[in-house]
Design a protein around this motif. Structure first.
Motif, PDB file in Angstrom:
ATOM      1  N   VAL A 161     -43.013  49.279 -55.858  1.00  0.00           N
ATOM      2  CA  VAL A 161     -42.480  49.136 -57.217  1.00  0.00           C
ATOM      3  C   VAL A 161     -42.233  47.650 -57.459  1.00  0.00           C
ATOM      4  N   VAL A 162     -42.932  47.093 -58.445  1.00  0.00           N
ATOM      5  CA  VAL A 162     -42.830  45.666 -58.739  1.00  0.00           C
ATOM      6  C   VAL A 162     -42.103  45.457 -60.063  1.00  0.00           C
ATOM      7  N   ALA A 163     -41.019  44.707 -60.027  1.00  0.00           N
ATOM      8  CA  ALA A 163     -40.333  44.315 -61.257  1.00  0.00           C
ATOM      9  C   ALA A 163     -40.816  42.918 -61.632  1.00  0.00           C
ATOM     10  N   LEU A 164     -41.514  42.825 -62.753  1.00  0.00           N
ATOM     11  CA  LEU A 164     -42.000  41.531 -63.246  1.00  0.00           C
ATOM     12  C   LEU A 164     -40.972  41.006 -64.245  1.00  0.00           C
ATOM     13  N   ASP A 165     -40.050  40.195 -63.724  1.00  0.00           N
ATOM     14  CA  ASP A 165     -38.937  39.702 -64.535  1.00  0.00           C
ATOM     15  C   ASP A 165     -39.401  38.542 -65.412  1.00  0.00           C
ATOM     16  N   ASP A 166     -39.020  38.590 -66.690  1.00  0.00           N
ATOM     17  CA  ASP A 166     -39.459  37.572 -67.655  1.00  0.00           C
ATOM     18  C   ASP A 166     -40.973  37.489 -67.710  1.00  0.00           C
ATOM     19  N   ILE A 167     -41.621  38.650 -67.826  1.00  0.00           N
ATOM     20  CA  ILE A 167     -43.089  38.692 -67.905  1.00  0.00           C
ATOM     21  C   ILE A 167     -43.602  37.929 -69.129  1.00  0.00           C
ATOM     22  N   ASN A 168     -42.696  37.621 -70.067  1.00  0.00           N
ATOM     23  CA  ASN A 168     -43.052  36.801 -71.239  1.00  0.00           C
ATOM     24  C   ASN A 168     -43.859  35.575 -70.848  1.00  0.00           C
ATOM     25  N   TYR A 169     -43.470  34.972 -69.723  1.00  0.00           N
ATOM     26  CA  TYR A 169     -44.073  33.703 -69.329  1.00  0.00           C
ATOM     27  C   TYR A 169     -45.501  33.863 -68.812  1.00  0.00           C
ATOM     28  N   LEU A 170     -45.966  35.104 -68.665  1.00  0.00           N
ATOM     29  CA  LEU A 170     -47.350  35.329 -68.248  1.00  0.00           C
ATOM     30  C   LEU A 170     -48.280  35.529 -69.440  1.00  0.00           C
ATOM     31  N   PHE A 171     -47.732  35.703 -70.634  1.00  0.00           N
ATOM     32  CA  PHE A 171     -48.564  36.029 -71.802  1.00  0.00           C
ATOM     33  C   PHE A 171     -49.348  34.861 -72.394  1.00  0.00           C
ATOM     34  N   PRO A 172     -48.735  33.674 -72.583  1.00  0.00           N
ATOM     35  CA  PRO A 172     -49.439  32.618 -73.316  1.00  0.00           C
ATOM     36  C   PRO A 172     -50.830  32.270 -72.791  1.00  0.00           C
ATOM     37  N   GLU A 173     -51.043  32.304 -71.483  1.00  0.00           N
ATOM     38  CA  GLU A 173     -52.349  31.934 -70.937  1.00  0.00           C
ATOM     39  C   GLU A 173     -53.117  33.123 -70.386  1.00  0.00           C
ATOM     40  N   GLY A 174     -52.701  34.320 -70.773  1.00  0.00           N
ATOM     41  CA  GLY A 174     -53.463  35.516 -70.431  1.00  0.00           C
ATOM     42  C   GLY A 174     -53.232  36.078 -69.044  1.00  0.00           C
ATOM     43  N   HIS A 175     -52.232  35.549 -68.317  1.00  0.00           N
ATOM     44  CA  HIS A 175     -52.018  36.021 -66.948  1.00  0.00           C
ATOM     45  C   HIS A 175     -51.382  37.413 -66.896  1.00  0.00           C
ATOM     46  N   ALA A 176     -50.681  37.807 -67.944  1.00  0.00           N
ATOM     47  CA  ALA A 176     -50.003  39.111 -67.936  1.00  0.00           C
ATOM     48  C   ALA A 176     -51.011  40.242 -67.763  1.00  0.00           C
ATOM     49  N   ASP A 177     -52.077  40.218 -68.527  1.00  0.00           N
ATOM     50  CA  ASP A 177     -53.094  41.267 -68.417  1.00  0.00           C
ATOM     51  C   ASP A 177     -53.755  41.267 -67.045  1.00  0.00           C
ATOM     52  N   GLU A 178     -54.028  40.068 -66.512  1.00  0.00           N
ATOM     53  CA  GLU A 178     -54.649  39.970 -65.187  1.00  0.00           C
ATOM     54  C   GLU A 178     -53.774  40.611 -64.116  1.00  0.00           C
ATOM     55  N   VAL A 179     -52.475  40.276 -64.141  1.00  0.00           N
ATOM     56  CA  VAL A 179     -51.540  40.798 -63.151  1.00  0.00           C
ATOM     57  C   VAL A 179     -51.404  42.314 -63.292  1.00  0.00           C
ATOM     58  N   MET A 180     -51.165  42.768 -64.520  1.00  0.00           N
ATOM     59  CA  MET A 180     -50.959  44.198 -64.755  1.00  0.00           C
ATOM     60  C   MET A 180     -52.214  45.001 -64.398  1.00  0.00           C
ATOM     61  N   TYR A 181     -53.367  44.497 -64.758  1.00  0.00           N
ATOM     62  CA  TYR A 181     -54.618  45.200 -64.483  1.00  0.00           C
ATOM     63  C   TYR A 181     -54.827  45.352 -62.977  1.00  0.00           C
ATOM     64  N   SER A 182     -54.575  44.278 -62.234  1.00  0.00           N
ATOM     65  CA  SER A 182     -54.754  44.329 -60.778  1.00  0.00           C
ATOM     66  C   SER A 182     -53.814  45.338 -60.131  1.00  0.00           C
ATOM     67  N   LEU A 183     -52.547  45.337 -60.553  1.00  0.00           N
ATOM     68  CA  LEU A 183     -51.554  46.221 -59.939  1.00  0.00           C
ATOM     69  C   LEU A 183     -51.757  47.683 -60.327  1.00  0.00           C
ATOM     70  N   LEU A 184     -51.955  47.924 -61.618  1.00  0.00           N
ATOM     71  CA  LEU A 184     -51.963  49.297 -62.112  1.00  0.00           C
ATOM     72  C   LEU A 184     -53.275  50.035 -61.872  1.00  0.00           C
TER      73      LEU A 184
END
Length: 370
Positions: A137-160
């Motif tokens: 179980v991964v808590a991505l705290d302040d995931i906001n900071y991954l959005f501007p450069e597209g890292h949020a989707d990369e991280v979420m896609y890899s994990l999920l």
């Protein structure tokens, strides 16, 4: 000597740890429904199933991270088959940095920062989970900071979607989002597998703020150290900002101010003086998360907000040697993050001259950049 004078080896703090940001209060109040929702989402892990993903959202300083960490600790008491990891995305703000932090917390070894690919490191994480038969179980705290450069989707896609490539892998994500005006949306490929339980953390009511701050005072200071007037002032400041962390920081700084005066009591003046530093808490934390080049550009903007972007770029390039593409990416990131305002004027070719200005007082920005 007056009994109100503090001797050099005395302190007014009975337990200063209570005023640290990472302190988990034993009694966490006014968030019962949110805690229940988190418990319910994690319950399947106790039966060897993948927990329900969560989207935890609300303004800064409303107890989101504390609630998640409290529930993590509760579930740990019932099972050893679940690995809980929290990643601070303000610090670990790329896909590789996130998986490095996960690996470090799982195996207690820091991976090399270079010479190893994301894929290889991620496979090591998966191998650990499969070999130990653990759910992650991964808590991505302040995931906001991954959005501007597209890292949020990369991280979420890899994990999920890990289970599609590695059958038997069980990973769920708790995405913690602070409502600070940064727009966010997940790629449809991520949304189709995320399907989270949304858990909202509203601003605390002033009566709840008073209750929480009073409890921290009770456990952090000796009796009768903080006057009712000083306590009321702290509550007022917290209610003005909506961020409980500012109140906790304010109590700590106020107490230190009192000790600096060798006083056994925290006065209204101590609180008022401390607020000057505490009010910049958010801004300084946001600026601290920026890269050196981003800080350089923000500093140039704060020093002279009258420059059109063309001239601003020339200055930035002279200092950093970076090209226009990277300059534009940083402008967009800081605009989305509400650190700067970037608007087009009616001047120039086709009325598209763009001016960039700080979204905060320039003096405050420069103070945080020191």
């Amino acid at each position: 000597m007056s009994k109100d004078i503090l001797l050099w080896d005395e302190t007014i703090f009975s337990n200063g740890e209570v005023l640290e940001f990472d302190y988990l209060p034993e009694h966490f109040v006014h968030r019962d429904s949110q805690m229940q929702a988190l418990r319910f989402s994690l319950k399947p892990a106790l039966r060897g199933m993948r927990p329900v993903n969560c989207l935890v959202k609300g303004p800064p300083g409303t107890g989101k991270t504390t609630a998640v960490m409290k529930v993590f600790n509760e579930v740990k008491e019932y099972t050893d088959d679940v690995a809980f990891v929290k990643v601070n995305c303000q610090i670990d703000s790329t896909r590789f940095a996130v998986v490095s932090r996960i690996y470090e917390q799982l195996v207690h070894i820091t991976p090399p920062s270079s010479g190893i690919s994301f894929r290889r490191l991620f496979e090591k994480v998966i191998k650990y989970l499969l070999d130990s038969n653990k759910t992650l179980v991964v808590a991505l705290d302040d995931i906001n900071y991954l959005f501007p450069e597209g890292h949020a989707d990369e991280v979420m896609y890899s994990l999920l979607r890990a289970h599609e490539q590695y059958p038997g892998a069980r990973i769920s994500v708790i995405a913690i989002i602070s409502d600070v005006g940064i727009p966010y949306s997940f790629d449809p490929r991520v949304g189709s597998v995320f399907l989270p339980e949304e858990i909202a953390f509203p601003r605390y009511e002033i009566s709840e703020i008073a209750d929480i701050i009073s409890s921290r005072v009770k456990h952090a200071f000796f009796k009768d150290v903080v006057s009712d007037e000083a306590l009321d002032m702290v509550v007022t400041y917290v209610d003005r900002t909506g961020d409980l962390r500012i109140g906790i920081d304010l109590l700590k700084r106020s107490g230190l101010n009192a000790e600096r005066r060798a006083s056994k009591n925290v006065s209204v003046e101590d609180v008022d003086k401390a607020y000057e530093a505490s009010r910049l808490l958010h801004l300084c934390r946001n600026i601290k998360s920026l890269s050196d080049h981003e800080k350089t550009l923000l500093g140039l903007i704060a020093k002279d907000s009258s420059l059109p972007t063309g001239e601003l770029y020339k200055l930035f390039h002279e200092v950093t040697g970076l090209g226009y593409t990277r300059f534009y990416e940083i402008i967009e990131k800081m605009h989305i993050s509400r650190l700067i305002d970037a608007d087009f004027s009616g001047k120039g070719m086709r009325g598209r001259t763009r001016y960039v200005a700080p979204a905060y007082d320039s003096k405050d920005i420069l103070k945080c950049l020191e």
